[in-house]
Motif scaffolding. Structure first.
Motif, PDB file in Angstrom:
ATOM      1  N   GLY A   1       0.817  -1.211   0.000  1.00  0.00           N
ATOM      2  CA  GLY A   1       0.000   0.000   0.000  1.00  0.00           C
ATOM      3  C   GLY A   1       0.847   1.256   0.000  1.00  0.00           C
ATOM      4  O   GLY A   1       0.562   2.227  -0.712  1.00  0.00           O
ATOM      5  N   LEU A   2       1.913   1.227   0.793  1.00  0.00           N
ATOM      6  CA  LEU A   2       2.812   2.379   0.863  1.00  0.00           C
ATOM      7  C   LEU A   2       3.550   2.575  -0.451  1.00  0.00           C
ATOM      8  O   LEU A   2       3.661   3.700  -0.963  1.00  0.00           O
ATOM      9  CB  LEU A   2       3.802   2.186   2.008  1.00  0.00           C
ATOM     10  CG  LEU A   2       4.801   3.322   2.235  1.00  0.00           C
ATOM     11  CD1 LEU A   2       4.090   4.614   2.589  1.00  0.00           C
ATOM     12  CD2 LEU A   2       5.794   2.940   3.327  1.00  0.00           C
ATOM     13  N   ALA A   3       4.068   1.476  -1.018  1.00  0.00           N
ATOM     14  CA  ALA A   3       4.829   1.567  -2.261  1.00  0.00           C
ATOM     15  C   ALA A   3       3.969   2.102  -3.399  1.00  0.00           C
ATOM     16  O   ALA A   3       4.410   2.961  -4.186  1.00  0.00           O
ATOM     17  CB  ALA A   3       5.400   0.200  -2.626  1.00  0.00           C
ATOM     18  N   LEU A   4       2.728   1.628  -3.492  1.00  0.00           N
ATOM     19  CA  LEU A   4       1.861   2.083  -4.576  1.00  0.00           C
ATOM     20  C   LEU A   4       1.300   3.473  -4.301  1.00  0.00           C
ATOM     21  O   LEU A   4       1.016   4.225  -5.231  1.00  0.00           O
ATOM     22  CB  LEU A   4       0.752   1.072  -4.821  1.00  0.00           C
ATOM     23  CG  LEU A   4       1.217  -0.101  -5.691  1.00  0.00           C
ATOM     24  CD1 LEU A   4       0.272  -1.277  -5.612  1.00  0.00           C
ATOM     25  CD2 LEU A   4       1.375   0.346  -7.132  1.00  0.00           C
ATOM     26  N   GLY A   5       1.153   3.833  -3.027  1.00  0.00           N
ATOM     27  CA  GLY A   5       0.790   5.212  -2.712  1.00  0.00           C
ATOM     28  C   GLY A   5       1.862   6.170  -3.195  1.00  0.00           C
ATOM     29  O   GLY A   5       1.564   7.234  -3.761  1.00  0.00           O
ATOM     30  N   TRP A   6       3.123   5.789  -2.997  1.00  0.00           N
ATOM     31  CA  TRP A   6       4.245   6.603  -3.477  1.00  0.00           C
ATOM     32  C   TRP A   6       4.254   6.667  -5.005  1.00  0.00           C
ATOM     33  O   TRP A   6       4.409   7.733  -5.599  1.00  0.00           O
ATOM     34  CB  TRP A   6       5.549   6.006  -2.956  1.00  0.00           C
ATOM     35  CG  TRP A   6       6.791   6.769  -3.309  1.00  0.00           C
ATOM     36  CD1 TRP A   6       6.882   8.057  -3.776  1.00  0.00           C
ATOM     37  CD2 TRP A   6       8.140   6.282  -3.218  1.00  0.00           C
ATOM     38  NE1 TRP A   6       8.197   8.395  -3.975  1.00  0.00           N
ATOM     39  CE2 TRP A   6       8.987   7.330  -3.644  1.00  0.00           C
ATOM     40  CE3 TRP A   6       8.700   5.073  -2.806  1.00  0.00           C
ATOM     41  CZ2 TRP A   6      10.370   7.198  -3.673  1.00  0.00           C
ATOM     42  CZ3 TRP A   6      10.080   4.942  -2.834  1.00  0.00           C
ATOM     43  CH2 TRP A   6      10.903   5.991  -3.264  1.00  0.00           C
ATOM     44  N   MET A   7       4.021   5.532  -5.651  1.00  0.00           N
ATOM     45  CA  MET A   7       4.014   5.531  -7.119  1.00  0.00           C
ATOM     46  C   MET A   7       2.866   6.376  -7.665  1.00  0.00           C
ATOM     47  O   MET A   7       2.990   6.966  -8.753  1.00  0.00           O
ATOM     48  CB  MET A   7       3.935   4.101  -7.649  1.00  0.00           C
ATOM     49  CG  MET A   7       4.008   4.021  -9.175  1.00  0.00           C
ATOM     50  SD  MET A   7       4.303   2.353  -9.819  1.00  0.00           S
ATOM     51  CE  MET A   7       6.093   2.245  -9.637  1.00  0.00           C
ATOM     52  N   SER A   8       1.772   6.461  -6.928  1.00  0.00           N
ATOM     53  CA  SER A   8       0.658   7.293  -7.392  1.00  0.00           C
ATOM     54  C   SER A   8       1.032   8.769  -7.398  1.00  0.00           C
ATOM     55  O   SER A   8       0.402   9.572  -8.104  1.00  0.00           O
ATOM     56  CB  SER A   8      -0.582   7.068  -6.512  1.00  0.00           C
ATOM     57  OG  SER A   8      -0.452   7.698  -5.245  1.00  0.00           O
ATOM     58  N   LEU A   9       2.048   9.160  -6.632  1.00  0.00           N
ATOM     59  CA  LEU A   9       2.561  10.530  -6.657  1.00  0.00           C
ATOM     60  C   LEU A   9       3.663  10.700  -7.697  1.00  0.00           C
ATOM     61  O   LEU A   9       3.786  11.767  -8.315  1.00  0.00           O
ATOM     62  CB  LEU A   9       3.111  10.919  -5.280  1.00  0.00           C
ATOM     63  CG  LEU A   9       2.140  10.955  -4.106  1.00  0.00           C
ATOM     64  CD1 LEU A   9       2.872  11.314  -2.820  1.00  0.00           C
ATOM     65  CD2 LEU A   9       1.013  11.951  -4.354  1.00  0.00           C
ATOM     66  N   ALA A  10       4.470   9.651  -7.868  1.00  0.00           N
ATOM     67  CA  ALA A  10       5.610   9.735  -8.777  1.00  0.00           C
ATOM     68  C   ALA A  10       5.238   9.466 -10.222  1.00  0.00           C
ATOM     69  O   ALA A  10       5.873   9.981 -11.146  1.00  0.00           O
ATOM     70  CB  ALA A  10       6.694   8.748  -8.337  1.00  0.00           C
ATOM     71  N   GLY A  11       4.206   8.631 -10.428  1.00  0.00           N
ATOM     72  CA  GLY A  11       3.804   8.261 -11.779  1.00  0.00           C
ATOM     73  C   GLY A  11       4.547   7.058 -12.282  1.00  0.00           C
ATOM     74  O   GLY A  11       5.556   6.617 -11.726  1.00  0.00           O
ATOM     75  N   GLY A  12       4.034   6.492 -13.373  1.00  0.00           N
ATOM     76  CA  GLY A  12       4.638   5.304 -13.956  1.00  0.00           C
ATOM     77  C   GLY A  12       3.730   4.105 -13.796  1.00  0.00           C
ATOM     78  O   GLY A  12       2.948   4.017 -12.842  1.00  0.00           O
ATOM     79  N   GLY A  13       3.809   3.173 -14.724  1.00  0.00           N
ATOM     80  CA  GLY A  13       2.996   1.970 -14.641  1.00  0.00           C
ATOM     81  C   GLY A  13       1.519   2.303 -14.652  1.00  0.00           C
ATOM     82  O   GLY A  13       1.021   2.937 -15.586  1.00  0.00           O
ATOM     83  N   PRO A  14       0.802   1.926 -13.596  1.00  0.00           N
ATOM     84  CA  PRO A  14      -0.648   2.124 -13.590  1.00  0.00           C
ATOM     85  C   PRO A  14      -1.087   3.562 -13.345  1.00  0.00           C
ATOM     86  O   PRO A  14      -2.273   3.868 -13.475  1.00  0.00           O
ATOM     87  CB  PRO A  14      -1.099   1.228 -12.432  1.00  0.00           C
ATOM     88  CG  PRO A  14       0.081   1.178 -11.514  1.00  0.00           C
ATOM     89  CD  PRO A  14       1.280   1.201 -12.411  1.00  0.00           C
ATOM     90  N   PHE A  15      -0.159   4.453 -13.008  1.00  0.00           N
ATOM     91  CA  PHE A  15      -0.551   5.798 -12.578  1.00  0.00           C
ATOM     92  C   PHE A  15      -0.031   6.879 -13.512  1.00  0.00           C
ATOM     93  O   PHE A  15       1.175   6.987 -13.752  1.00  0.00           O
ATOM     94  CB  PHE A  15      -0.043   6.072 -11.164  1.00  0.00           C
ATOM     95  CG  PHE A  15      -0.598   5.148 -10.125  1.00  0.00           C
ATOM     96  CD1 PHE A  15      -1.938   5.210  -9.770  1.00  0.00           C
ATOM     97  CD2 PHE A  15       0.212   4.199  -9.511  1.00  0.00           C
ATOM     98  CE1 PHE A  15      -2.456   4.352  -8.813  1.00  0.00           C
ATOM     99  CE2 PHE A  15      -0.297   3.348  -8.554  1.00  0.00           C
ATOM    100  CZ  PHE A  15      -1.640   3.422  -8.203  1.00  0.00           C
ATOM    101  N   TYR A  16      -0.961   7.686 -14.005  1.00  0.00           N
ATOM    102  CA  TYR A  16      -0.589   8.895 -14.728  1.00  0.00           C
ATOM    103  C   TYR A  16      -0.571  10.046 -13.734  1.00  0.00           C
ATOM    104  O   TYR A  16      -1.511  10.217 -12.954  1.00  0.00           O
ATOM    105  CB  TYR A  16      -1.591   9.212 -15.841  1.00  0.00           C
ATOM    106  CG  TYR A  16      -1.397  10.614 -16.399  1.00  0.00           C
ATOM    107  CD1 TYR A  16      -0.334  10.892 -17.258  1.00  0.00           C
ATOM    108  CD2 TYR A  16      -2.247  11.644 -16.021  1.00  0.00           C
ATOM    109  CE1 TYR A  16      -0.138  12.170 -17.753  1.00  0.00           C
ATOM    110  CE2 TYR A  16      -2.064  12.933 -16.518  1.00  0.00           C
ATOM    111  CZ  TYR A  16      -1.010  13.192 -17.381  1.00  0.00           C
ATOM    112  OH  TYR A  16      -0.808  14.461 -17.851  1.00  0.00           O
TER     113      TYR A  16
END
Length: 348
Positions: free
Chosen positions: A228-243
């Motif tokens: 959850g933490l890793a994907l929360g961070w990726m949702s801010l950084a972008g990449g993969g599933p997150f624009y």
């Protein structure tokens, strides 16, 4: 304010700090508000000051003038909310829904224009749901945990990315390096997890859709804070599933993650012992803080669990860690954090 009220307020502020010296007179203060380009207030001031040397040439005074502009809206806020799905007892899921909806309302009301405040929501259990419609996405790995022939029957759940050993030694479970086609460790391995939570939502200001997601959350599954933490961070950084919308150089951006859990880590893709999962998660926490992101952690303990050393150390500082002992405290804590976020947004 009316034009007259704005003018009076500017004059009062000026008079409160101006030290009238050297015979200064004919003080003039004017204030104006405009939304051209962005919302801002311009205050102009002038004062006549008597001269000494210049008086010999017939100039008995000189006018000193200045102007200042205070802009509203040159700061933007991005918030990632990560919460565990294992909230079945003591009415915790209901309190979480109320608290999250209240927080979303606070953030919505703080925004001057659309895009000033963006929020992502990442519900997690052992897995995170990245949306079953993405079964053909290049960032999905079908060679790992669940490779059925009919990928379109997938419910959207993925497990942690590659870890620390063997071919997965790039530590993708603790960073936000983007998934790369052909590098399985960097991708998200699909799993048909029976307790798959609500699908994660990337950064958005669609407040209605966020409210619907929150209202549809149900408690289920084991706890894996790390994903959850890793994907929360990726949702801010972008990449993969997150624009992620590009950052505008005209704005200052504040980024925040709020991680809430009521359980210790119990299971992830690689480990079944809490200590092992905690050690990997601490690396993620350290990397997030090194990236300049504020990190709030919330432990909801209505039973007899010890205070989580991991969550305490994971937070930006001790003031960003909250230990709650009742469901009702979730609502008051989110309100407190929301108020802090709004001040963070306004302090530019």
């Amino acid at each position: 304010m009316t034009v007259e009220q704005l003018q009076a307020a500017a004059l009062n502020d000026f008079n409160a700090v101006f030290n009238k010296r050297f015979g200064a007179n004919n003080i003039k203060i004017s204030a104006s508000y405009s939304t051209a380009g962005d919302s801002h207030v311009v205050v102009n001031g002038s004062v006549d000051v008597p001269t000494t040397f210049m008086g010999l040439f017939g100039y008995n005074k000189t006018t000193v003038s200045s102007s200042t502009t205070a802009k509203w809206g040159n700061s933007r806020l991005r918030v990632a909310l990560g919460n565990t799905g294992s909230m079945a007892d003591d009415d915790k899921i209901s309190a979480l829904q109320t608290a999250t909806n209240n927080l979303l309302t606070q953030l919505k009301n703080a925004a001057t224009i659309n895009g000033d405040v963006n929020v992502s929501i990442v519900p997690f259990v052992k897995d995170v749901n990245l949306g079953p419609a993405n079964y053909n996405a290049s960032w999905i790995d079908w060679s790992g945990t669940w490779p059925p022939a009919a990928h379109d029957s997938w419910n959207g759940c993925v497990v942690d990315r590659g870890g620390k050993t063997g071919p997965d030694a790039a530590n993708y479970d603790t960073n936000v390096d983007p998934p790369t086609s052909g590098v399985a460790a960097s991708q998200f391995a699909a799993e048909q997890y029976s307790s798959c939570p609500q699908a994660a939502m990337g950064l958005s200001y669609d407040w209605s859709a966020m409210g619907t997601l929150v209202d549809n959350m149900v408690p289920a599954g084991n706890t894996n804070q790390a994903i959850g933490l890793a994907l929360g961070w990726m949702s801010l950084a972008g990449g993969g599933p997150f624009y992620v919308p590009p950052m505008d150089s005209n704005y200052k951006y504040q980024q925040v993650i709020i991680l809430l859990t009521n359980d210790m880590n119990t299971q992830d893709r690689w480990y079944s012992h809490q200590s092992d999962i905690d050690a990997r998660q601490q690396l993620t926490c350290d990397n997030i803080k090194a990236a300049g992101i504020k990190l709030y952690t919330i432990q909801v303990d209505t039973g007899s669990d010890p205070t989580s050393t991991l969550l305490h150390n994971c937070a930006s500082d001790s003031g960003h860690f909250f230990l709650l002992t009742s469901a009702d405290e979730i609502v008051t804590t989110f309100d407190q954090i929301g108020t802090s976020l709004i001040w963070l947004y306004l302090a530019r």
